[in-house]
Design a protein around this motif. Structure first.
Motif, PDB file in Angstrom:
ATOM      1  N   GLU A  77      24.563  10.722 -22.669  1.00 40.70           N
ATOM      2  CA  GLU A  77      25.198  11.508 -23.725  1.00 40.70           C
ATOM      3  C   GLU A  77      25.012  13.012 -23.572  1.00 40.70           C
ATOM      4  OE1 GLU A  77      23.698  10.030 -27.404  1.00 40.70           O
ATOM      5  OE2 GLU A  77      24.798   8.122 -27.287  1.00 40.70           O
ATOM      6  N   ASP A  78      24.192  13.441 -22.614  1.00 42.82           N
ATOM      7  CA  ASP A  78      23.903  14.870 -22.509  1.00 42.82           C
ATOM      8  C   ASP A  78      24.595  15.484 -21.299  1.00 42.82           C
ATOM      9  OD1 ASP A  78      22.220  14.610 -20.114  1.00 42.82           O
ATOM     10  OD2 ASP A  78      20.772  13.652 -21.438  1.00 42.82           O
ATOM     11  N   GLU A  79      24.386  16.786 -21.137  1.00 39.88           N
ATOM     12  CA  GLU A  79      24.946  17.518 -20.002  1.00 39.88           C
ATOM     13  C   GLU A  79      23.836  18.006 -19.077  1.00 39.88           C
ATOM     14  OE1 GLU A  79      27.932  17.978 -18.961  1.00 39.88           O
ATOM     15  OE2 GLU A  79      29.191  17.318 -20.620  1.00 39.88           O
ATOM     16  N   ASN A  80      22.681  17.325 -19.130  1.00 34.99           N
ATOM     17  CA  ASN A  80      21.554  17.676 -18.260  1.00 34.99           C
ATOM     18  C   ASN A  80      21.724  16.977 -16.917  1.00 34.99           C
ATOM     19  OD1 ASN A  80      20.357  19.114 -20.421  1.00 34.99           O
ATOM     20  ND2 ASN A  80      19.478  17.212 -21.205  1.00 34.99           N
ATOM     21  N   GLN A  81      21.911  17.757 -15.872  1.00 37.61           N
ATOM     22  CA  GLN A  81      22.223  17.199 -14.566  1.00 37.61           C
ATOM     23  C   GLN A  81      20.967  16.704 -13.849  1.00 37.61           C
ATOM     24  OE1 GLN A  81      24.848  19.590 -12.179  1.00 37.61           O
ATOM     25  NE2 GLN A  81      24.008  18.784 -10.266  1.00 37.61           N
ATOM     26  N   ARG A  82      21.015  15.479 -13.344  1.00 37.97           N
ATOM     27  CA  ARG A  82      19.936  14.947 -12.523  1.00 37.97           C
ATOM     28  C   ARG A  82      19.931  15.616 -11.159  1.00 37.97           C
ATOM     29  NH1 ARG A  82      21.212  11.161 -16.141  1.00 37.97           N
ATOM     30  NH2 ARG A  82      19.652   9.599 -16.764  1.00 37.97           N
ATOM     31  N   LEU A  83      18.858  15.365 -10.399  1.00 41.14           N
ATOM     32  CA  LEU A  83      18.691  15.998  -9.088  1.00 41.14           C
ATOM     33  C   LEU A  83      19.888  15.747  -8.186  1.00 41.14           C
ATOM     34  CD1 LEU A  83      16.990  17.497  -6.983  1.00 41.14           C
ATOM     35  CD2 LEU A  83      15.906  15.300  -6.414  1.00 41.14           C
ATOM     36  N   ASN A  84      20.363  14.491  -8.124  1.00 39.57           N
ATOM     37  CA  ASN A  84      21.501  14.156  -7.275  1.00 39.57           C
ATOM     38  C   ASN A  84      22.752  13.838  -8.088  1.00 39.57           C
ATOM     39  OD1 ASN A  84      20.074  14.196  -4.681  1.00 39.57           O
ATOM     40  ND2 ASN A  84      18.972  12.413  -5.503  1.00 39.57           N
ATOM     41  N   GLY A  85      22.775  14.287  -9.341  1.00 44.21           N
ATOM     42  CA  GLY A  85      23.856  13.914 -10.233  1.00 44.21           C
ATOM     43  C   GLY A  85      24.953  14.953 -10.360  1.00 44.21           C
ATOM     44  N   ALA A  86      25.767  14.785 -11.386  1.00 45.66           N
ATOM     45  CA  ALA A  86      26.879  15.711 -11.653  1.00 45.66           C
ATOM     46  C   ALA A  86      27.240  15.616 -13.125  1.00 45.66           C
ATOM     47  CB  ALA A  86      28.089  15.371 -10.786  1.00 45.66           C
ATOM     48  N   GLU A  87      27.490  16.758 -13.721  1.00 46.60           N
ATOM     49  CA  GLU A  87      27.896  16.809 -15.123  1.00 46.60           C
ATOM     50  C   GLU A  87      29.228  17.554 -15.239  1.00 46.60           C
ATOM     51  OE1 GLU A  87      26.951  15.310 -17.674  1.00 46.60           O
ATOM     52  OE2 GLU A  87      24.862  14.682 -17.437  1.00 46.60           O
ATOM     53  N   SER A  88      29.640  17.853 -16.450  1.00 40.58           N
ATOM     54  CA  SER A  88      30.976  18.401 -16.687  1.00 40.58           C
ATOM     55  C   SER A  88      31.245  19.667 -15.886  1.00 40.58           C
ATOM     56  CB  SER A  88      31.172  18.682 -18.186  1.00 40.58           C
ATOM     57  OG  SER A  88      31.231  17.478 -18.911  1.00 40.58           O
ATOM     58  N   GLU A  89      30.233  20.511 -15.701  1.00 38.42           N
ATOM     59  CA  GLU A  89      30.453  21.752 -14.968  1.00 38.42           C
ATOM     60  C   GLU A  89      30.927  21.492 -13.536  1.00 38.42           C
ATOM     61  OE1 GLU A  89      26.983  24.119 -14.424  1.00 38.42           O
ATOM     62  OE2 GLU A  89      25.654  22.399 -14.121  1.00 38.42           O
ATOM     63  N   ASP A  90      30.539  20.350 -12.975  1.00 41.60           N
ATOM     64  CA  ASP A  90      30.987  20.000 -11.627  1.00 41.60           C
ATOM     65  C   ASP A  90      32.422  19.484 -11.630  1.00 41.60           C
ATOM     66  OD1 ASP A  90      28.346  20.223 -10.070  1.00 41.60           O
ATOM     67  OD2 ASP A  90      27.804  18.938 -11.754  1.00 41.60           O
ATOM     68  N   TYR A  91      32.791  18.769 -12.687  1.00 37.27           N
ATOM     69  CA  TYR A  91      34.135  18.194 -12.749  1.00 37.27           C
ATOM     70  C   TYR A  91      35.177  19.202 -13.231  1.00 37.27           C
ATOM     71  CZ  TYR A  91      31.598  13.841 -12.125  1.00 37.27           C
ATOM     72  OH  TYR A  91      30.791  12.851 -11.629  1.00 37.27           O
ATOM     73  N   LEU A  92      34.737  20.255 -13.877  1.00 41.22           N
ATOM     74  CA  LEU A  92      35.681  21.284 -14.316  1.00 41.22           C
ATOM     75  C   LEU A  92      36.235  22.082 -13.145  1.00 41.22           C
ATOM     76  CD1 LEU A  92      33.912  22.511 -17.587  1.00 41.22           C
ATOM     77  CD2 LEU A  92      36.056  21.220 -17.411  1.00 41.22           C
ATOM     78  N   ASP A  93      35.620  21.925 -11.967  1.00 40.13           N
ATOM     79  CA  ASP A  93      36.136  22.572 -10.765  1.00 40.13           C
ATOM     80  C   ASP A  93      37.205  21.724 -10.066  1.00 40.13           C
ATOM     81  OD1 ASP A  93      34.468  24.771 -11.036  1.00 40.13           O
ATOM     82  OD2 ASP A  93      32.836  23.838  -9.906  1.00 40.13           O
ATOM     83  N   GLU A  94      37.404  20.485 -10.550  1.00 46.37           N
ATOM     84  CA  GLU A  94      38.412  19.608  -9.948  1.00 46.37           C
ATOM     85  C   GLU A  94      39.814  20.075 -10.335  1.00 46.37           C
ATOM     86  OE1 GLU A  94      37.819  16.881  -7.947  1.00 46.37           O
ATOM     87  OE2 GLU A  94      35.691  17.431  -7.949  1.00 46.37           O
TER      88      GLU A  94
END
Length: 218
Positions: A77-94
């Motif tokens: 439910e959060d936007e805290n990115q794991r070490l090898n993960g991805a959150e909204s900031e990564d997908y907003l570049d798509e």
């Protein structure tokens, strides 16, 4: 005892049980299947997922950790990115941009939006590949509990039994009086398994002449 373990108990054919005949001109079929034969992908822990990805899908150690981390980030439910993960900031570049769902997968096909998963389980045209078909046999978005050992597929038992202290091919050898377990054997002491059905899919098909009607419900 009011519990459902396996269709061999006799509940798989309700028309035969009820001794009912369809009205003239109609044909009726009722199919009841145990949906608790696959793992709940929205609830599985990362270590178990990593093991299955490595042993069953032959995915290397690092990529397996990326897959489990990006999935965990997608559904938490959060936007805290794991070490090898991805959150909204990564997908907003798509192109086009979008956000992480921050909620459970609604379909396995939703994985085409998740980083790393889109490369491993979909082709260059974003169509499901052979690995996805295998994934679909092992995981479900509908299940919210453990797998019913009585109806688990041999493929799933092999996936979970890899490097474990039990032999997937010998699980049912100790059954004597019934073709299903009512209690888990001691060597399967795992929260991944149960002996009871937690979710059924009932599909009713009625055909009158050449006109079919199908009703399906979980």
């Amino acid at each position: 005892g009011g519990k459902l373990y396996a269709p061999e108990q006799g509940w798989a054919d309700p028309l035969y049980y009820a001794q009912e005949k369809p009205p003239n001109g109609c044909s009726i079929s009722i199919n009841i299947t145990d949906e608790s034969t696959r793992l709940p992908i929205n609830l599985i822990d990362e270590s178990t997922l990593n093991r299955i990805l490595e042993d069953t899908f032959d995915i290397d150690f690092g990529t397996a950790r990326e897959l489990s981390s990006t999935l965990a980030d997608w559904i938490d439910e959060d936007e805290n990115q794991r070490l090898n993960g991805a959150e909204s900031e990564d997908y907003l570049d798509e192109e086009p941009p979008y956000r992480a769902a921050n909620g459970p997968l609604q379909s396995l096909h939703e994985l085409r939006l998740v980083k790393v998963w889109q490369d491993e389980f979909f082709d260059e045209n974003v169509f499901p590949n052979q690995k996805f078909e295998q994934l679909d046999n092992l995981f479900s978005v509908s299940i919210k509990g453990p797998v019913n050992i009585n109806s688990a597929s041999s493929e799933l038992l092999l996936a979970l039994g890899a490097n474990q202290n039990w032999d997937p091919d010998r699980i049912f050898d100790q059954l004597l009086d019934k073709p299903w377990f009512e209690e888990l054997p001691d060597f399967l002491g795992s929260d991944l398994f149960t002996t009871e059905i937690s979710l059924l899919r009932v599909t009713v098909k009625v055909t009158r002449g050449s006109v079919p009607m199908t009703l399906s419900a979980l």
